[in-house]
Design a protein around this motif. Sequence first.
Motif, PDB file in Angstrom:
ATOM      1  N   ARG A  55       0.844  -1.206   0.000  1.00  0.00           N
ATOM      2  CA  ARG A  55       0.000   0.000   0.000  1.00  0.00           C
ATOM      3  C   ARG A  55       0.875   1.251   0.000  1.00  0.00           C
ATOM      4  N   CYS A  56       1.886   1.270   0.863  1.00  0.00           N
ATOM      5  CA  CYS A  56       2.797   2.407   0.953  1.00  0.00           C
ATOM      6  C   CYS A  56       3.508   2.640  -0.385  1.00  0.00           C
ATOM      7  N   VAL A  57       4.031   1.571  -0.976  1.00  0.00           N
ATOM      8  CA  VAL A  57       4.721   1.672  -2.263  1.00  0.00           C
ATOM      9  C   VAL A  57       3.762   2.166  -3.342  1.00  0.00           C
ATOM     10  N   GLN A  89     -11.140  -7.297 -13.317  1.00  0.00           N
ATOM     11  CA  GLN A  89     -11.910  -8.500 -13.004  1.00  0.00           C
ATOM     12  C   GLN A  89     -11.228  -9.301 -11.899  1.00  0.00           C
ATOM     13  N   CYS A  90      -9.910  -9.395 -11.993  1.00  0.00           N
ATOM     14  CA  CYS A  90      -9.131 -10.099 -10.972  1.00  0.00           C
ATOM     15  C   CYS A  90      -9.285  -9.412  -9.625  1.00  0.00           C
ATOM     16  N   VAL A  91      -9.190  -8.084  -9.603  1.00  0.00           N
ATOM     17  CA  VAL A  91      -9.322  -7.327  -8.359  1.00  0.00           C
ATOM     18  C   VAL A  91     -10.697  -7.556  -7.740  1.00  0.00           C
ATOM     19  N   GLU A  92     -11.724  -7.494  -8.558  1.00  0.00           N
ATOM     20  CA  GLU A  92     -13.090  -7.700  -8.064  1.00  0.00           C
ATOM     21  C   GLU A  92     -13.240  -9.085  -7.441  1.00  0.00           C
ATOM     22  N   ARG A  93     -12.671 -10.085  -8.108  1.00  0.00           N
ATOM     23  CA  ARG A  93     -12.765 -11.454  -7.613  1.00  0.00           C
ATOM     24  C   ARG A  93     -12.002 -11.637  -6.305  1.00  0.00           C
ATOM     25  N   LYS A  94     -10.789 -11.096  -6.254  1.00  0.00           N
ATOM     26  CA  LYS A  94      -9.946 -11.276  -5.075  1.00  0.00           C
ATOM     27  C   LYS A  94     -10.519 -10.577  -3.850  1.00  0.00           C
ATOM     28  N   LEU A  95     -11.098  -9.397  -4.055  1.00  0.00           N
ATOM     29  CA  LEU A  95     -11.522  -8.579  -2.920  1.00  0.00           C
ATOM     30  C   LEU A  95     -12.934  -8.902  -2.447  1.00  0.00           C
ATOM     31  N   ALA A  96     -13.610  -9.838  -3.109  1.00  0.00           N
ATOM     32  CA  ALA A  96     -15.012 -10.115  -2.788  1.00  0.00           C
ATOM     33  C   ALA A  96     -15.212 -10.542  -1.336  1.00  0.00           C
ATOM     34  N   ALA A 137      -4.928  -3.117  -1.371  1.00  0.00           N
ATOM     35  CA  ALA A 137      -3.765  -2.726  -2.177  1.00  0.00           C
ATOM     36  C   ALA A 137      -2.928  -3.948  -2.555  1.00  0.00           C
ATOM     37  N   TYR A 138      -2.737  -4.856  -1.612  1.00  0.00           N
ATOM     38  CA  TYR A 138      -1.902  -6.040  -1.847  1.00  0.00           C
ATOM     39  C   TYR A 138      -2.471  -6.911  -2.965  1.00  0.00           C
ATOM     40  N   PHE A 139      -3.757  -7.266  -2.865  1.00  0.00           N
ATOM     41  CA  PHE A 139      -4.325  -8.167  -3.857  1.00  0.00           C
ATOM     42  C   PHE A 139      -4.512  -7.473  -5.209  1.00  0.00           C
ATOM     43  N   SER A 140      -4.719  -6.170  -5.200  1.00  0.00           N
ATOM     44  CA  SER A 140      -4.776  -5.431  -6.465  1.00  0.00           C
ATOM     45  C   SER A 140      -3.415  -5.467  -7.154  1.00  0.00           C
ATOM     46  N   PHE A 141      -2.364  -5.286  -6.369  1.00  0.00           N
ATOM     47  CA  PHE A 141      -0.986  -5.362  -6.879  1.00  0.00           C
ATOM     48  C   PHE A 141      -0.701  -6.749  -7.452  1.00  0.00           C
ATOM     49  N   ARG A 142      -1.116  -7.786  -6.732  1.00  0.00           N
ATOM     50  CA  ARG A 142      -0.892  -9.152  -7.202  1.00  0.00           C
ATOM     51  C   ARG A 142      -1.641  -9.402  -8.514  1.00  0.00           C
ATOM     52  N   TYR A 157      -9.387 -24.492  -1.773  1.00  0.00           N
ATOM     53  CA  TYR A 157      -9.477 -23.378  -0.825  1.00  0.00           C
ATOM     54  C   TYR A 157      -8.074 -23.009  -0.353  1.00  0.00           C
ATOM     55  N   SER A 158      -7.890 -21.737   0.005  1.00  0.00           N
ATOM     56  CA  SER A 158      -6.658 -21.308   0.673  1.00  0.00           C
ATOM     57  C   SER A 158      -7.014 -20.224   1.670  1.00  0.00           C
ATOM     58  N   ASP A 159      -6.195 -20.097   2.714  1.00  0.00           N
ATOM     59  CA  ASP A 159      -6.449 -19.082   3.735  1.00  0.00           C
ATOM     60  C   ASP A 159      -6.382 -17.677   3.154  1.00  0.00           C
ATOM     61  N   SER A 160      -5.475 -17.457   2.219  1.00  0.00           N
ATOM     62  CA  SER A 160      -5.257 -16.100   1.702  1.00  0.00           C
ATOM     63  C   SER A 160      -6.295 -15.673   0.678  1.00  0.00           C
TER      64      SER A 160
END
Length: 300
Positions: A69-71, A108-115, A126-131, A200-203
């Motif tokens: 997020r900072c970066v 689309q990836c961001v929407e899916r990850k952050l759901a 910020a992290y999952f958007s970056f990924r 499934y995964s924790d993250s």
Amino acid sequence: MARYQKWCFLFAVILVLAVPSSRGNRIVNDDLLKAQATCSQYLGISESRVAQYNISIYPSDRDTMCMIRCVGILLGFWDDEKGLLIDNSREFFPNSGDVAKFSQKALQCVERKLASYDPSDACTRAYFSFRCGMHQSEPCSTPAPIEKLTAEQFIRAQVTCARILRIPPDHLKLYKQGIYPDDAETRCLFRCFGIRTDLYSDSEGPNLERLHAQFAEDQPIEEFKARARQCMEANRPMINDKCTDAYRNLYLCFKEHFNAFTLRNRQVLINTATAMPTLPAGLVEQREAPTELLLYSDDD
């Protein structure tokens, strides 16, 4: 006073990084390394972890998420209100290729990850958007077809987890019938089962692509995902630990599919479970610690 000093520090850093280099305003590797070092110093992150960042390894821990997020703020590809800034992120991901295609897939990836995450958690967002940006800028390749779990693989993963977690015999009888009560043992069984089968995964929560291929190929995938996200969103207030997360978001959200799978394969599941040998108690104890370390490793 301390808060004022932190803001002064960040403002000074932004001024330093805003000075154009001889290579123009294009984000280059040196800029990323510099921003990572600065943000890591500010957040008190160890040098060993910074060394991982410098070779593009970003574990899904809280420190790393807030570092990203900072970066992102310093380099201009993240805003807490607007999220991932696509135009600026393309400069950061030089292999992003076609503008429209990269933008569409990244969003689309961001929407899916952050759901399934708290929308007020800026570090996680910020992290999952970056990924997502990293993933979309990787060289394209034809994805390998998703291999479905067989009934034998399903029950073997379940029985292995039951041994690791020392699930009581009376619970195992229920599981053979496709009955999974909402108790501590079963919740943790589903977390273990999901991780072992890559459902499934924790993250990242449920692997929607894999679950769709496993259970609902005839259903439009976007419809399948929309229903899943709606269920996961409803579950959010009731989740307070990793096992509950897995039970509610993997099992309860896809309960009808698990039940249908069990019904279709009931005899195979019963026969396979019965045929699997029981490990001696002493051997289970000896293997338990290293098995759990392997089982719950969830690095990206």
